[in-house]
Write an enzyme that holds these catalytic residues in place. Structure first.
Site, PDB file in Angstrom:
ATOM      1  N   GLU A   9      -6.714   8.825  -4.255  1.00 28.48           N
ATOM      2  CA  GLU A   9      -7.574   8.905  -3.080  1.00 28.48           C
ATOM      3  C   GLU A   9      -7.428  10.266  -2.405  1.00 28.48           C
ATOM      4  O   GLU A   9      -6.308  10.736  -2.199  1.00 28.48           O
ATOM      5  CB  GLU A   9      -7.159   7.793  -2.111  1.00 28.48           C
ATOM      6  CG  GLU A   9      -8.273   7.331  -1.224  1.00 28.48           C
ATOM      7  CD  GLU A   9      -8.051   7.741   0.204  1.00 28.48           C
ATOM      8  OE1 GLU A   9      -6.894   7.903   0.600  1.00 28.48           O
ATOM      9  OE2 GLU A   9      -9.059   7.919   0.903  1.00 28.48           O
ATOM     10  N   GLN A  75     -12.426   0.909  -8.647  1.00 27.67           N
ATOM     11  CA  GLN A  75     -11.253   0.228  -8.080  1.00 27.67           C
ATOM     12  C   GLN A  75     -11.545  -0.328  -6.688  1.00 27.67           C
ATOM     13  O   GLN A  75     -12.079   0.370  -5.829  1.00 27.67           O
ATOM     14  CB  GLN A  75     -10.068   1.195  -7.998  1.00 27.67           C
ATOM     15  CG  GLN A  75      -8.785   0.463  -7.622  1.00 27.67           C
ATOM     16  CD  GLN A  75      -7.578   1.370  -7.464  1.00 27.67           C
ATOM     17  OE1 GLN A  75      -7.490   2.114  -6.505  1.00 27.67           O
ATOM     18  NE2 GLN A  75      -6.662   1.307  -8.420  1.00 27.67           N
ATOM     19  N   CYS A 105      -1.340   0.405  -3.279  1.00 27.86           N
ATOM     20  CA  CYS A 105      -1.422   1.474  -2.272  1.00 27.86           C
ATOM     21  C   CYS A 105      -0.310   1.310  -1.227  1.00 27.86           C
ATOM     22  O   CYS A 105      -0.155   0.242  -0.633  1.00 27.86           O
ATOM     23  CB  CYS A 105      -2.789   1.459  -1.602  1.00 27.86           C
ATOM     24  SG  CYS A 105      -2.929   2.753  -0.367  1.00 27.86           S
ATOM     25  N   LYS A 146      -3.847  -2.917 -10.980  1.00 30.42           N
ATOM     26  CA  LYS A 146      -2.829  -1.854 -10.937  1.00 30.42           C
ATOM     27  C   LYS A 146      -1.820  -2.243  -9.864  1.00 30.42           C
ATOM     28  O   LYS A 146      -2.194  -2.488  -8.724  1.00 30.42           O
ATOM     29  CB  LYS A 146      -3.486  -0.519 -10.610  1.00 30.42           C
ATOM     30  CG  LYS A 146      -2.522   0.659 -10.566  1.00 30.42           C
ATOM     31  CD  LYS A 146      -3.302   1.979 -10.674  1.00 30.42           C
ATOM     32  CE  LYS A 146      -2.411   3.204 -10.589  1.00 30.42           C
ATOM     33  NZ  LYS A 146      -2.022   3.515  -9.207  1.00 30.42           N
ATOM     34  N   ASN A 206       2.620   3.896 -16.023  1.00 29.46           N
ATOM     35  CA  ASN A 206       2.285   4.960 -15.064  1.00 29.46           C
ATOM     36  C   ASN A 206       3.500   5.344 -14.216  1.00 29.46           C
ATOM     37  O   ASN A 206       4.292   4.495 -13.834  1.00 29.46           O
ATOM     38  CB  ASN A 206       1.126   4.467 -14.161  1.00 29.46           C
ATOM     39  CG  ASN A 206       0.838   5.401 -12.991  1.00 29.46           C
ATOM     40  OD1 ASN A 206       0.901   4.987 -11.841  1.00 29.46           O
ATOM     41  ND2 ASN A 206       0.528   6.649 -13.271  1.00 29.46           N
ATOM     42  N   GLY A 207       3.587   6.638 -13.944  1.00 23.12           N
ATOM     43  CA  GLY A 207       4.590   7.165 -13.021  1.00 23.12           C
ATOM     44  C   GLY A 207       5.477   8.217 -13.641  1.00 23.12           C
ATOM     45  O   GLY A 207       6.145   7.969 -14.641  1.00 23.12           O
TER      46      GLY A 207
END
Ligand SMILES: Cc1cc2nc3c(=O)[nH]c(=O)nc-3n(C[C@H](O)[C@H](O)[C@H](O)COP(=O)(O)O)c2cc1C
Length: 328
Positions: A9, A75, A105, A146, A206-207
């Site tokens: 974002e 999303q 988030c 996610k 992810n990450g």
């Protein structure tokens, strides 16, 4: 193996998605989150935030994609299963290639209004959101989720993963940190492996993948073929190509700084008309902030332009002498 361009974002908008899918190596893009409150999201909002939807019907597959045909998933973020499901239907009718549900988030304002990572405290609600969206969206369109590993701690990561699978999700992306872990290294890839072993869903890791070596270790530790790249790809525009080459055992010549300068130049041109003139160059400065993690030249350029406001100033350093006259 599939490489996903992470939703970010305020950073990875349609300009970036277009640019990055053209660079190559990215198989699927995911939009920044679109918030759903107690009223379903309108078509207008979807078309504003995901202009790729306007061109959905031009693509052979008739779904949202960047200009070079890389599919875009839309999303959604919220806690009301009914309005999220209704919004998902609107997005799919507009041509969204898939719906992704955000349960990760960490932003305080978002969590306060019961969106994002805070929902991980309530796996039952997470499962219910997935179930209602899955029931509303035609079965040929994937519904994905996610997650982070938890909110205050990582104790509920498996409950959430299982709830998402039971809700009928098509696949699951795991950002291997809790909200409390923020963005601080490390990412706890070993948790992803446990999810892969327990849950019968394709899992995307992810990450903290910044380099090809990180990707190798991530793949070993998670067992995941698919990876989502966020900051690492913004810092190193051809990281996806480097990973694809490494996976295929091919030699690869990493992108030079002069090639990155051409991309910066292109990005400046693409974004300058999209913002009021007082924000001129801000997107380029933001990208340079990430690029300096990989290219020392980016640090020098960032220091040079960080106080620039005028088109001529930017265009002189970016090598755009002709564009300035047209813009002023
Ligand atoms: C500035 C910023 C904005 C983000 N926005 C979103 C978002 O809209 N949706 C989402 O699911 N994740 C969002 N994320 C999380 C990223 O998608 C990703 O999970 C995280 O950065 C870890 O991956 P990385 O180490 O490859 O960057 C955001 C991250 C950052 C740094």
């Amino acid at each position: 193996m599939r490489i996903f361009l992470a939703p970010m974002e305020g950073v990875i908008d349609h300009h970036f998605r277009t640019l990055y899918s053209a660079i190559g190596g990215v198989d699927i893009c995911v939009s920044e989150f679109i918030r759903v409150n107690d009223v379903a999201v309108s078509k207008k909002v979807f078309l504003r935030d995901c202009p790729e939807l306007q061109h959905a019907s031009f693509h052979q597959q008739r779904f949202s994609a960047t200009p070079n045909g890389t599919p875009l998933r839309v999303q959604l973020l919220g806690s009301n299963p009914e309005t999220i499901a209704a919004s998902a239907v609107t997005a799919v009718n507009l041509g969204a290639s898939a719906i992704d549900l955000n349960f990760g988030c960490p932003a305080k304002t978002v969590n306060k209004s019961r969106g994002g990572a805070v929902l991980l405290k309530d796996p039952q609600l997470v499962g219910e959101i997935v179930r209602q969206v899955r029931a509303a969206v035609p079965s040929e369109r994937p519904v994905t989720a996610k997650i982070r590993l938890g909110f205050e701690d990582r104790s509920l990561y498996m409950d959430n993963a299982l709830a998402i699978a039971e809700g009928g999700a098509t696949e699951l992306c795991v950002h291997a940190r809790s909200r409390a872990d923020g963005y601080h290294p490390p990412a706890y890839w070993s948790y992803i492996k446990k999810i892969v072993e327990e849950v019968s869903l394709p899992v995307i890791a992810n990450g903290e993948v910044w380099t090809v070596d990180d990707w190798r270790r991530c793949r070993e530790q998670t067992g995941c073929q698919d990876v989502m790249l966020g900051r690492g790809l913004i810092a190193c525009p051809d990281l996806a190509l480097q990973i694809k080459a490494a996976a295929a055992g091919q030699r690869y010549q990493a992108m030079s700084w002069s090639a990155v300068m051409q991309l910066l130049n292109q990005f400046y041109c693409d974004t300058k008309a999209a913002y009021p003139s007082r924000f001129l160059g801000n997107r380029v400065k933001q990208w340079l902030f990430y690029l300096q993690m990989h290219y020392p030249e980016a640090k020098v350029l960032f220091e040079t332009i960080k106080r620039y406001r005028q088109a001529q100033e930017f265009e002189a350093v970016l090598g755009l002498p002709l564009a300035s006259a047209a813009y002023e």
